[in-house]
Every structure is written in C-alpha cells, then in structure tokens.
Scaffold this motif. Sequence first.
Motif, PDB file in Angstrom:
ATOM      1  N   THR A 437       0.820  -1.220   0.000  1.00  0.00           N
ATOM      2  CA  THR A 437       0.000   0.000   0.000  1.00  0.00           C
ATOM      3  C   THR A 437       0.852   1.267   0.000  1.00  0.00           C
ATOM      4  N   GLN A 438       2.133   1.140   0.363  1.00  0.00           N
ATOM      5  CA  GLN A 438       2.996   2.316   0.473  1.00  0.00           C
ATOM      6  C   GLN A 438       3.698   2.658  -0.847  1.00  0.00           C
ATOM      7  N   CYS A 439       4.317   1.652  -1.465  1.00  0.00           N
ATOM      8  CA  CYS A 439       5.096   1.924  -2.682  1.00  0.00           C
ATOM      9  C   CYS A 439       4.506   1.279  -3.931  1.00  0.00           C
ATOM     10  N   GLU A 440       3.364   0.576  -3.784  1.00  0.00           N
ATOM     11  CA  GLU A 440       2.657  -0.057  -4.906  1.00  0.00           C
ATOM     12  C   GLU A 440       3.444  -1.226  -5.525  1.00  0.00           C
ATOM     13  N   GLU A 441       4.430  -1.754  -4.809  1.00  0.00           N
ATOM     14  CA  GLU A 441       5.201  -2.893  -5.307  1.00  0.00           C
ATOM     15  C   GLU A 441       4.335  -4.148  -5.289  1.00  0.00           C
ATOM     16  N   THR A 442       4.346  -4.899  -6.406  1.00  0.00           N
ATOM     17  CA  THR A 442       3.604  -6.157  -6.506  1.00  0.00           C
ATOM     18  C   THR A 442       4.574  -7.324  -6.470  1.00  0.00           C
ATOM     19  N   PHE A 443       4.285  -8.329  -5.652  1.00  0.00           N
ATOM     20  CA  PHE A 443       5.127  -9.519  -5.573  1.00  0.00           C
ATOM     21  C   PHE A 443       4.911 -10.360  -6.839  1.00  0.00           C
ATOM     22  N   THR A 444       5.983 -10.598  -7.571  1.00  0.00           N
ATOM     23  CA  THR A 444       5.880 -11.374  -8.812  1.00  0.00           C
ATOM     24  C   THR A 444       6.867 -12.530  -8.808  1.00  0.00           C
ATOM     25  N   CYS A 445       6.579 -13.529  -9.622  1.00  0.00           N
ATOM     26  CA  CYS A 445       7.458 -14.695  -9.753  1.00  0.00           C
ATOM     27  C   CYS A 445       8.691 -14.302 -10.563  1.00  0.00           C
ATOM     28  N   PRO A 446       9.888 -14.538 -10.042  1.00  0.00           N
ATOM     29  CA  PRO A 446      11.097 -14.180 -10.784  1.00  0.00           C
ATOM     30  C   PRO A 446      11.289 -14.998 -12.054  1.00  0.00           C
ATOM     31  N   ASP A 447      10.648 -16.156 -12.115  1.00  0.00           N
ATOM     32  CA  ASP A 447      10.772 -17.011 -13.299  1.00  0.00           C
ATOM     33  C   ASP A 447       9.754 -16.661 -14.376  1.00  0.00           C
ATOM     34  N   CYS A 448       8.538 -16.310 -13.952  1.00  0.00           N
ATOM     35  CA  CYS A 448       7.438 -16.120 -14.911  1.00  0.00           C
ATOM     36  C   CYS A 448       6.999 -14.666 -15.063  1.00  0.00           C
ATOM     37  N   GLY A 449       7.343 -13.819 -14.099  1.00  0.00           N
ATOM     38  CA  GLY A 449       6.982 -12.416 -14.197  1.00  0.00           C
ATOM     39  C   GLY A 449       5.526 -12.114 -13.924  1.00  0.00           C
ATOM     40  N   ILE A 450       4.770 -13.083 -13.390  1.00  0.00           N
ATOM     41  CA  ILE A 450       3.357 -12.853 -13.093  1.00  0.00           C
ATOM     42  C   ILE A 450       3.152 -12.746 -11.584  1.00  0.00           C
ATOM     43  N   ALA A 451       2.029 -12.157 -11.180  1.00  0.00           N
ATOM     44  CA  ALA A 451       1.755 -11.921  -9.764  1.00  0.00           C
ATOM     45  C   ALA A 451       1.668 -13.225  -8.982  1.00  0.00           C
ATOM     46  N   LEU A 452       2.266 -13.205  -7.785  1.00  0.00           N
ATOM     47  CA  LEU A 452       2.196 -14.366  -6.894  1.00  0.00           C
ATOM     48  C   LEU A 452       0.890 -14.336  -6.105  1.00  0.00           C
TER      49      LEU A 452
END
Length: 722
Positions: A437-452
Amino acid sequence: MQSRRLKDKVCYNYCMSYINVYIEHNSLALNTTFTYACDQKVEVGCRVRVPFGAQDLIGFVESVDVLPKVKNIKSVLEVLDTKPLLNEELMTLAHTISQNYVCSVISVLKTMLPPALRPSSIEHKIVYEDWAVLNDETVALTPKQKEAFASIRDQLPMKASILRKKISLSRPLFEKGVLSLEKRVKESVVPMEEIEDSSFVLTEEQQAAIENIEKGKNTVYLLHGVTGSGKTEVFLQLAKKVLSEGKQVLFLVPEIGLTPMMIQRVKARFQTKIAIYHSSLNAQEKYEQYQLVKENKVSIVVGTRSSVFMPFSNLGLILMDEEHDSSYKQDSMPRYHTRDIVMERAKFHHCKVVLSSATPSLDSYARAYKGVYQLVTLTKRISLQMPKIHLVDMKTEQVENGLSFSLINAIQQALAKHQQVILLLNRRGYLPVVKCTQCEETFTCPDCGIALTYHKKEDLLMCHCCGRVFYFDHTCPKCHSHSFYRLGMGTEKLEENLQNMFPKAYIVRMDADSTRKKNAHAKLLKEFEEKGDILVGTQMVAKGLDYQRVSVVGILQADASLARIDYQSAETAYSMLEQASGRCGRGQIEGNVYIQTFEPDHYVMRSVIQHDYFSFFSKEMKYRHLGMYPPYVYLCTVIYQDKKEENALQTAQEAKAYLSDLKVLGPISISMRQQKARVRLVIKSKDKELLTQRVWQLVHHHMRLKTTVKQDINMYPFGLEE
C-alpha cells in the motif's frame, strides 16, 4: 584348436543382427533411429540399454534385421524385455502422432506406457511379492504338518506373508517341496466404495438416442444433452450391449475429480472388476492397471486422458464424457488431443465413438452440423425442470465479502431448508495479488513475471504458473513496510468469509490445493454428499457432479474468462457457466443459479440464461469466421525462448519470413518462463496437411541455424498463452 575358434566366430556372426533404436531423449534433434548390433533375440517394441556418447541410455526397438549404413556400429548392452511392450497398432499410432503433432516418436512411446515401463534411465521399480503355490502334495508329512497343510490347501495360492500368519509350520512345507515361492507383481488396491445401482426408467429421448447410435452406420456420434438429461445412462446402456458381445469398452473422463463418480456408476451397473487409470495413481498402481488390460483380465477401462493408450485387443466402444473439456489436450510434448487419438483407435478397431457434452466444443458441433459426426440430442432433463438463472448485475447490486445480497439471501434460504449450495470461484488461494500500500510494489514470480498468489493456510506465496513457492515474511522487499492491499479473493478467502457469515454451515472446499493428497477428490465429494452444506471450488465443481439436494449455485467473477485475450474466451466462459448452472435442480428441488456479472447483456450471458447452446454457437461462429479462427482454420503456435528477448524476437521474425506463404500473426512477447523471455507466433492455414508439412520444415530450418534460442511447437493449441 584354431578350427574350433573359427567355427565359434562364424556362429557369432551368424547370430549377430542389427536393430534400429529410438533413444530416450525427447529432443526433435534426435527424432531418428540409431543402429546397434545385437547378439540376442529381440523384437520390435522392446526396450534395450545402449551406449550413446559417454552415456548408457534406454532405447526402444523400432525395427530389427536392418542393413547397417555405417561402419563401427556399437553393440546393445542389454535387452530389457523378452516380449514387446507395445503391439503393432500402438507402434504405428506413435508414428502417426509424431507426424501430426510435430513431436518426437520417443516422447509418444513414453506417454503410451506406464512409468514403470517407459524407455527411460529414470527407473520406476516394479514391486513384487512372494506367493505360496502348490508344488507337490504327494510328499510325506508328519501328522501335524498334514493338519497344517489341510487347513490352507483350498486357499492356495496365497501371499506368503499371510500364509506364515495362518500356520506356524509353513517352513517345513517349503523345505519338503509341498509348497514353492512364486514372485508376483504386488497388487495395489485402488480404494473405491461400492454403491448399489440406482433404478432407472429410460425416457423416450434416451431410448431414441440409444437406438440411433446402436443402429446407425456412422463411426462418430455427438451426444448433445442438456445438463441432467441422462447422458451417463445412455453411456451405460450402450456399454452393456457391447460388453455382451465380448468386447472392451473405454470410458473417458477429463479430470480426476469426475473419475470417482463414473467409476461408481460403472461398478454398480456391471458388478465386475474394471481398470482405472489416471494421474493420481503411483507407478506401481498404473503398471497393475495397464497389465489388467494387456492380459485381458478386464473388459472395462475408466480413466482420464492417458487411458486412451491402454493396450486394448478387442475394443468395441469408446465413450468420451465432457468432450469439450480442455483437460483432454496434453500441455507438454507430445501435445496431442485425446479426441484425435480416439478417432485413430476407433478406425483400427472398427468401433463406434460417442462424444458427450451439454456444451460441445465448437469444433465437434460444427462437424456434427455438417454431417461429419451424427448428432444425437437430449433436450429434456430427467427431472423435467431446468434451473432458473438469475443474472446479478454487480454494477448496481449491494455486495458483502464478494457476495451479492441476492446470493446471500438464496444461501440463507437453502440452509434453512437443509438444502445444499455450490459456489464456483475459478481462482484458488487467498489473495490473487499481494501489493504494497505504500510503494505499490507487486510480488511477482522471478521465473514467470506474473503476480504471486498468497495462500493463508501455509502462509506463503505461490506462482500458479510454474508452481514455485516463496517464503512470505509480510515485509515489502522495496520499502520494508508491512501494509498490503486486501483486494481480490480466491477460494481460500471465500471459504473463510462464508464460515464467518454462516458459522453453523459445514463448508467443503475443492480446488487444486485441497485435492493434492491421494484420493482427495473422492473423499471431499463423499464428505459434501453426506454432511456438507456448502461446496466451494474452482472449475472442478462445475461439471459432472450430481447431488439431489443442491438447490442453489452461485458463480462469482463470472466475467473473468471473458476478460482473457483469447479467441476461445467466450467458448470457455459459456461452457463453464452452463455446466455450473446444471449442478442444481437435478432432483425434485427447484434449482436457482446466481451469476454475478458486470456484463449481463453479453451474448454469452443471454445464451446461458436461456439455456440456448445453438444461439451461442451461431453467434460465436460468426466471430470465428470474421477472425479466421478454428474451426474455419487450423492453428499452430510457435514459441521462441531465450535469456535475451531480442534474440527470441529476431529468431521469431526470421521464422515468420520463412513461413511467408502462410498467415502468421506476431511475433508478440508473452509471459516468461524459467527467467527466459518468450516470443510467440501464431500460424494459420485452411490446409491441415500443408500446415503440418511447413511446421516440420520450420523445425528442420531452426536446427540448421544452430542457435541457442529454444523453439517450442504446439499444434492445434487449446487457447493461446498470454
């Protein structure tokens, strides 16, 4: 002495023969046979261990007594089988699949066989156990030994472990030769509760359908019946006739979740041992089921996609339930569609095929519409009432915890009447996206680039694409805050919300997470049937389930499938909505379906509310024709993968230029895999043979480039990857 040696040498040369072998590697670059010398008897369809480079690999014999084309031929190290594992039909079929789907022959051979028999250096050991068998009962015994032998005589043969528990004097019986030990494959019991066959009276439509199929001269029949119209009963009646003629029957279902119910129906009806084959069986169980068919010990097979390769000797009927389902398409090499294999096997065995669905694939219905398949219809439910469909407009409806007030009220009323509810949310996990909520960073898979996706029970993050799991310490890796958005919902969160809203309700959740354990599908379905109030699940709860007390079905996020950028999105959405709607009102209780949507006027929604498949078919076919998509053309996707996107993109552009005589869409970048960029081409052609020919030529062209960019072929894809 010299004469003797010369004679031995001549005999050795006489016994030597040359064989062609496919080695175990799936690579298309090695999709050819290699010649080896063999001084042992071996037949086509057997496995051999051979030297290949610096390795010892397992190979599959493709031909024997061949003429060698090169010198210095290496010798076979070991012949692993005394008899062929695959018959001539399946060997020929393997080459057909390889040609049509642009894949290696060895990949098909591996797919056809159970893991314990596959030509692979990864060994799946077959488990054996000792059995006591009668050897010589004339041997002299002491009175006590005679008494012990008499107590088990009529129970032979029996497991040696059981024998030792029954009598203390078993050892002398073996030592004196009365009994002997015999190695037998350990039988793995596949648990399945027996149920009584339900009484039935065929409707006029069912009787007409059975007569049309039995008396018809066509090979392929499309049984299009509304949900609850009794398609399974038609299957059973057709199977009964074929079995009475001494032939074999294959029942195909798309998913493991549907297998328990089909097994129960088949077992209850025919009261005989059947072979069961699906992905949740271990290597030993698959081997046992495979052997039952090969040794003609069973006449009925119930299974998922891979059971289409069972070694039938006298196949009389193939019944393919839910023929529209995407699970029938293999998603790794060889990327075959089960329906195509069914047609090949039916052609060989001269047997009939019945494809069944309430929502047939456009491809199959178009064939039936043109008369290639014979269309057989069931327009009425056994219960004579279709469920009422309520389109809930989420733009105006009040919502609580993702549920509309209309659906909440319907659930409350159903629970008050001790009726059951099924809720479909085609997204597993707790939160589909974890975003700071602070920096809008989304957790993504380093292999696939999609949201975890966040899974609350295990407190971890998971990639639903590659399956990788990540530790979650609830800290943003970018700004180190501990505050995250709680937007979105998966089945795990829905289950939690429902338990808070209806604390007395018994809730069962059925998705890929809750069904990981062995036989979990059958256990969860039984749990819901016996004591469940609400069944929450992904698309696996949308088809095949038949419970008389279900009066309400709720479909959440119904627009999700329509939002996909894919030519099949509307077909997928319609099928799932119509199938899910059919889970209620199957008995004497009125059924009500609540579809939560932001697009109530979409033609898919209008067709579902009217239960009008033909209306959907007609509308969708117009769009397919305008866009030139299947069934008007044949498709192939080619994906190029490399660490550097520019390399993949350049190779894809060169491939497009090479295929300048065909319609090629792209190249376009899609989600990465294994930290490698991927670029996709979509190839279209009205000529199936031309498409296959040109794709094979593209494969060989790519090999000549000697590039590190990986090329991945998918003939006739079921949807397009994004």
